[in-house]
Design a protein around this motif. Sequence first.
Motif, PDB file in Angstrom:
ATOM      1  N   ASN A 186     -12.870  -2.289 -34.847  1.00 27.24           N
ATOM      2  CA  ASN A 186     -12.016  -2.608 -33.706  1.00 27.24           C
ATOM      3  C   ASN A 186     -12.280  -1.634 -32.561  1.00 27.24           C
ATOM      4  OD1 ASN A 186     -10.778  -4.370 -35.566  1.00 27.24           O
ATOM      5  ND2 ASN A 186      -9.304  -2.824 -36.138  1.00 27.24           N
ATOM      6  N   TYR A 187     -12.213  -2.135 -31.347  1.00 36.36           N
ATOM      7  CA  TYR A 187     -12.329  -1.279 -30.170  1.00 36.36           C
ATOM      8  C   TYR A 187     -11.555  -1.913 -29.030  1.00 36.36           C
ATOM      9  CZ  TYR A 187     -16.025  -4.662 -29.136  1.00 36.36           C
ATOM     10  OH  TYR A 187     -16.730  -5.814 -28.930  1.00 36.36           O
ATOM     11  N   GLY A 188     -11.088  -1.079 -28.098  1.00 37.49           N
ATOM     12  CA  GLY A 188     -10.329  -1.630 -26.991  1.00 37.49           C
ATOM     13  C   GLY A 188      -9.967  -0.597 -25.945  1.00 37.49           C
ATOM     14  N   VAL A 189      -9.280  -1.065 -24.900  1.00 38.59           N
ATOM     15  CA  VAL A 189      -8.850  -0.235 -23.783  1.00 38.59           C
ATOM     16  C   VAL A 189      -7.408  -0.587 -23.427  1.00 38.59           C
ATOM     17  CG1 VAL A 189     -11.171   0.051 -22.822  1.00 38.59           C
ATOM     18  CG2 VAL A 189      -9.765  -1.886 -22.106  1.00 38.59           C
ATOM     19  N   GLY A 190      -6.761   0.326 -22.720  1.00 40.71           N
ATOM     20  CA  GLY A 190      -5.395   0.073 -22.310  1.00 40.71           C
ATOM     21  C   GLY A 190      -4.885   1.137 -21.365  1.00 40.71           C
ATOM     22  N   ALA A 191      -3.578   1.094 -21.121  1.00 43.56           N
ATOM     23  CA  ALA A 191      -2.920   2.059 -20.251  1.00 43.56           C
ATOM     24  C   ALA A 191      -1.511   2.299 -20.758  1.00 43.56           C
ATOM     25  CB  ALA A 191      -2.885   1.551 -18.815  1.00 43.56           C
ATOM     26  N   GLU A 192      -1.025   3.536 -20.542  1.00 42.78           N
ATOM     27  CA  GLU A 192       0.350   3.886 -20.878  1.00 42.78           C
ATOM     28  C   GLU A 192       1.001   4.528 -19.672  1.00 42.78           C
ATOM     29  OE1 GLU A 192       2.818   7.015 -23.634  1.00 42.78           O
ATOM     30  OE2 GLU A 192       0.950   6.206 -24.444  1.00 42.78           O
ATOM     31  N   THR A 211      -2.432  10.259 -13.624  1.00 37.52           N
ATOM     32  CA  THR A 211      -1.332  10.978 -12.991  1.00 37.52           C
ATOM     33  C   THR A 211      -0.523  11.599 -14.128  1.00 37.52           C
ATOM     34  OG1 THR A 211       0.318   9.190 -13.050  1.00 37.52           O
ATOM     35  CG2 THR A 211      -1.233   9.186 -11.188  1.00 37.52           C
ATOM     36  N   PRO A 212       0.470  12.441 -13.829  1.00 39.49           N
ATOM     37  CA  PRO A 212       1.288  12.976 -14.924  1.00 39.49           C
ATOM     38  C   PRO A 212       1.988  11.889 -15.754  1.00 39.49           C
ATOM     39  CG  PRO A 212       1.625  14.280 -12.947  1.00 39.49           C
ATOM     40  CD  PRO A 212       0.779  13.083 -12.546  1.00 39.49           C
ATOM     41  N   ASN A 213       2.191  10.710 -15.170  1.00 39.51           N
ATOM     42  CA  ASN A 213       2.892   9.632 -15.880  1.00 39.51           C
ATOM     43  C   ASN A 213       1.987   8.504 -16.358  1.00 39.51           C
ATOM     44  OD1 ASN A 213       5.135  11.092 -15.239  1.00 39.51           O
ATOM     45  ND2 ASN A 213       6.061   9.543 -13.928  1.00 39.51           N
ATOM     46  N   LEU A 214       0.720   8.484 -15.980  1.00 37.66           N
ATOM     47  CA  LEU A 214      -0.170   7.365 -16.308  1.00 37.66           C
ATOM     48  C   LEU A 214      -1.431   7.857 -17.012  1.00 37.66           C
ATOM     49  CD1 LEU A 214      -0.896   4.320 -16.054  1.00 37.66           C
ATOM     50  CD2 LEU A 214      -1.971   4.897 -13.868  1.00 37.66           C
ATOM     51  N   ASP A 215      -1.683   7.310 -18.179  1.00 42.85           N
ATOM     52  CA  ASP A 215      -2.913   7.574 -18.936  1.00 42.85           C
ATOM     53  C   ASP A 215      -3.656   6.271 -19.151  1.00 42.85           C
ATOM     54  OD1 ASP A 215      -2.358  10.261 -19.291  1.00 42.85           O
ATOM     55  OD2 ASP A 215      -1.618  10.026 -21.334  1.00 42.85           O
ATOM     56  N   LEU A 216      -4.962   6.281 -18.928  1.00 45.43           N
ATOM     57  CA  LEU A 216      -5.823   5.203 -19.386  1.00 45.43           C
ATOM     58  C   LEU A 216      -6.303   5.606 -20.769  1.00 45.43           C
ATOM     59  CD1 LEU A 216      -7.931   4.509 -16.166  1.00 45.43           C
ATOM     60  CD2 LEU A 216      -5.821   3.402 -16.927  1.00 45.43           C
ATOM     61  N   VAL A 236      -4.076  -8.947 -27.245  1.00 54.30           N
ATOM     62  CA  VAL A 236      -3.417  -8.320 -26.103  1.00 54.30           C
ATOM     63  C   VAL A 236      -2.017  -7.943 -26.574  1.00 54.30           C
ATOM     64  CG1 VAL A 236      -2.563  -8.660 -23.755  1.00 54.30           C
ATOM     65  CG2 VAL A 236      -4.736  -9.674 -24.453  1.00 54.30           C
ATOM     66  N   SER A 237      -1.643  -6.674 -26.356  1.00 54.71           N
ATOM     67  CA  SER A 237      -0.317  -6.241 -26.796  1.00 54.71           C
ATOM     68  C   SER A 237       0.387  -5.454 -25.702  1.00 54.71           C
ATOM     69  CB  SER A 237      -0.415  -5.422 -28.075  1.00 54.71           C
ATOM     70  OG  SER A 237      -1.146  -4.247 -27.860  1.00 54.71           O
ATOM     71  N   VAL A 238       1.714  -5.534 -25.730  1.00 52.70           N
ATOM     72  CA  VAL A 238       2.577  -4.822 -24.808  1.00 52.70           C
ATOM     73  C   VAL A 238       3.743  -4.276 -25.602  1.00 52.70           C
ATOM     74  CG1 VAL A 238       4.072  -5.034 -22.767  1.00 52.70           C
ATOM     75  CG2 VAL A 238       1.967  -6.365 -22.912  1.00 52.70           C
ATOM     76  N   GLY A 239       4.147  -3.025 -25.306  1.00 54.89           N
ATOM     77  CA  GLY A 239       5.251  -2.486 -26.068  1.00 54.89           C
ATOM     78  C   GLY A 239       5.861  -1.220 -25.506  1.00 54.89           C
ATOM     79  N   TYR A 240       6.889  -0.770 -26.178  1.00 48.21           N
ATOM     80  CA  TYR A 240       7.650   0.442 -25.862  1.00 48.21           C
ATOM     81  C   TYR A 240       7.083   1.616 -26.645  1.00 48.21           C
ATOM     82  CZ  TYR A 240      11.422   3.854 -26.250  1.00 48.21           C
ATOM     83  OH  TYR A 240      12.146   5.009 -26.272  1.00 48.21           O
ATOM     84  N   VAL A 241       6.928   2.769 -25.994  1.00 47.35           N
ATOM     85  CA  VAL A 241       6.407   3.979 -26.630  1.00 47.35           C
ATOM     86  C   VAL A 241       7.461   5.077 -26.536  1.00 47.35           C
ATOM     87  CG1 VAL A 241       4.577   5.706 -26.637  1.00 47.35           C
ATOM     88  CG2 VAL A 241       4.070   3.371 -25.908  1.00 47.35           C
ATOM     89  N   ARG A 242       7.655   5.793 -27.644  1.00 47.38           N
ATOM     90  CA  ARG A 242       8.580   6.937 -27.676  1.00 47.38           C
ATOM     91  C   ARG A 242       7.795   8.166 -28.127  1.00 47.38           C
ATOM     92  NH1 ARG A 242      13.414   9.171 -25.991  1.00 47.38           N
ATOM     93  NH2 ARG A 242      14.071  10.679 -27.543  1.00 47.38           N
ATOM     94  N   HIS A 243       7.829   9.238 -27.324  1.00 50.90           N
ATOM     95  CA  HIS A 243       7.179  10.503 -27.653  1.00 50.90           C
ATOM     96  C   HIS A 243       8.220  11.446 -28.237  1.00 50.90           C
ATOM     97  CE1 HIS A 243       3.341   9.648 -25.581  1.00 50.90           C
ATOM     98  NE2 HIS A 243       4.108   8.822 -24.893  1.00 50.90           N
ATOM     99  N   PHE A 244       7.831  12.138 -29.306  1.00 56.67           N
ATOM    100  CA  PHE A 244       8.769  13.042 -29.996  1.00 56.67           C
ATOM    101  C   PHE A 244       8.426  14.482 -29.749  1.00 56.67           C
ATOM    102  CE2 PHE A 244       8.500   9.081 -32.382  1.00 56.67           C
ATOM    103  CZ  PHE A 244       9.829   8.704 -32.353  1.00 56.67           C
ATOM    104  N   ASN A 289       9.835   8.478 -22.880  1.00 58.84           N
ATOM    105  CA  ASN A 289       9.810   7.009 -22.955  1.00 58.84           C
ATOM    106  C   ASN A 289       8.761   6.410 -22.033  1.00 58.84           C
ATOM    107  OD1 ASN A 289      12.318   6.716 -24.625  1.00 58.84           O
ATOM    108  ND2 ASN A 289      13.144   7.837 -22.870  1.00 58.84           N
ATOM    109  N   GLY A 290       8.140   5.327 -22.508  1.00 57.65           N
ATOM    110  CA  GLY A 290       7.136   4.672 -21.689  1.00 57.65           C
ATOM    111  C   GLY A 290       6.810   3.277 -22.182  1.00 57.65           C
ATOM    112  N   ILE A 291       5.873   2.646 -21.498  1.00 54.00           N
ATOM    113  CA  ILE A 291       5.364   1.334 -21.897  1.00 54.00           C
ATOM    114  C   ILE A 291       3.851   1.436 -22.015  1.00 54.00           C
ATOM    115  CG2 ILE A 291       7.256  -0.023 -20.929  1.00 54.00           C
ATOM    116  CD1 ILE A 291       5.385  -0.627 -18.539  1.00 54.00           C
ATOM    117  N   ARG A 292       3.303   0.566 -22.841  1.00 52.93           N
ATOM    118  CA  ARG A 292       1.866   0.559 -23.063  1.00 52.93           C
ATOM    119  C   ARG A 292       1.386  -0.883 -23.147  1.00 52.93           C
ATOM    120  NH1 ARG A 292      -1.306   3.766 -27.904  1.00 52.93           N
ATOM    121  NH2 ARG A 292      -3.053   2.344 -28.081  1.00 52.93           N
TER     122      ARG A 292
END
Length: 176
Positions: free
Chosen positions: A134-140, A100-105, A168-176, A147-150
Motif C-alpha cells: 500500500n502507498y498513498g498521500v494525504g494532508a492533516e 505550516t504549524p497547523n498543516l502537514d502533508l 479515499v478516507s476522511v476522519g478526525y485525529v486526536r493527538h495525545f 484535534n484535527g482532520i485528515r
Amino acid sequence: MKTLIAATLVAGSVLAAPMFVQAQTSTEVYGSINYGQTRTKGADTGAIQGRVGAKFTPNFGVEGELAGGVDGDTTYAPGAAKVKMQHQAAAYAVGYLPVTPNLDLLARVGYGTTKFDTKNPAATDFDGSRESWNYGVGAEYKFDGKNGIRADWTKSEYTKSDLSSNTVSVGYVRHF
C-alpha cells in the motif's frame, strides 16, 4: 512497482537513523477514526477505519490501521455479485512535510491484508483474504494542539492477484 516500493522502504529505513539523532524531545502519539470509500474492480465498498500512530520526528512516523466494512456494492463481472469488505489491517511508515504549524502533508507506504466477501461463486476475485503493498498521500490540518482532520488517498496493490484498490478516507485525529 513492487521493487520500487521495497527499495523505498529500505532507503527510508537507512535514512531514518540520522533523523532519530535530531528527534523531537518526545514522541507524538495519535489516534484517528475515519470513513474510507474503496473502489476495487468496479465495486465501491465503505469501511470505518481506526488508526494509531507515533510521530518520532517532525518528518517521520509509523502507524497501524484496522478497518471494518460497513457498506457493500454489486459488481457485474462475471454476473451480478454483492461484494463487501469484511476487514482490513495494515502497517505503514509515514513521512511528514510540515507546511505550516497547523498543516502537514504526508506520504505513507506499508503492507496489509484485506478480506472481501461475496455470495457469488463466480466472483472469485473478491472472495477471501488478499495481501497488499500500500502507498498513498494525504494532508492533516490541526485545529489546535490536540484535534484535527485528515484526508488521504491510498493505493493497494494485491499480491498474487491482478486486483488493486483505491481508497479515499476522511476522519478526525486526536493527538495525545
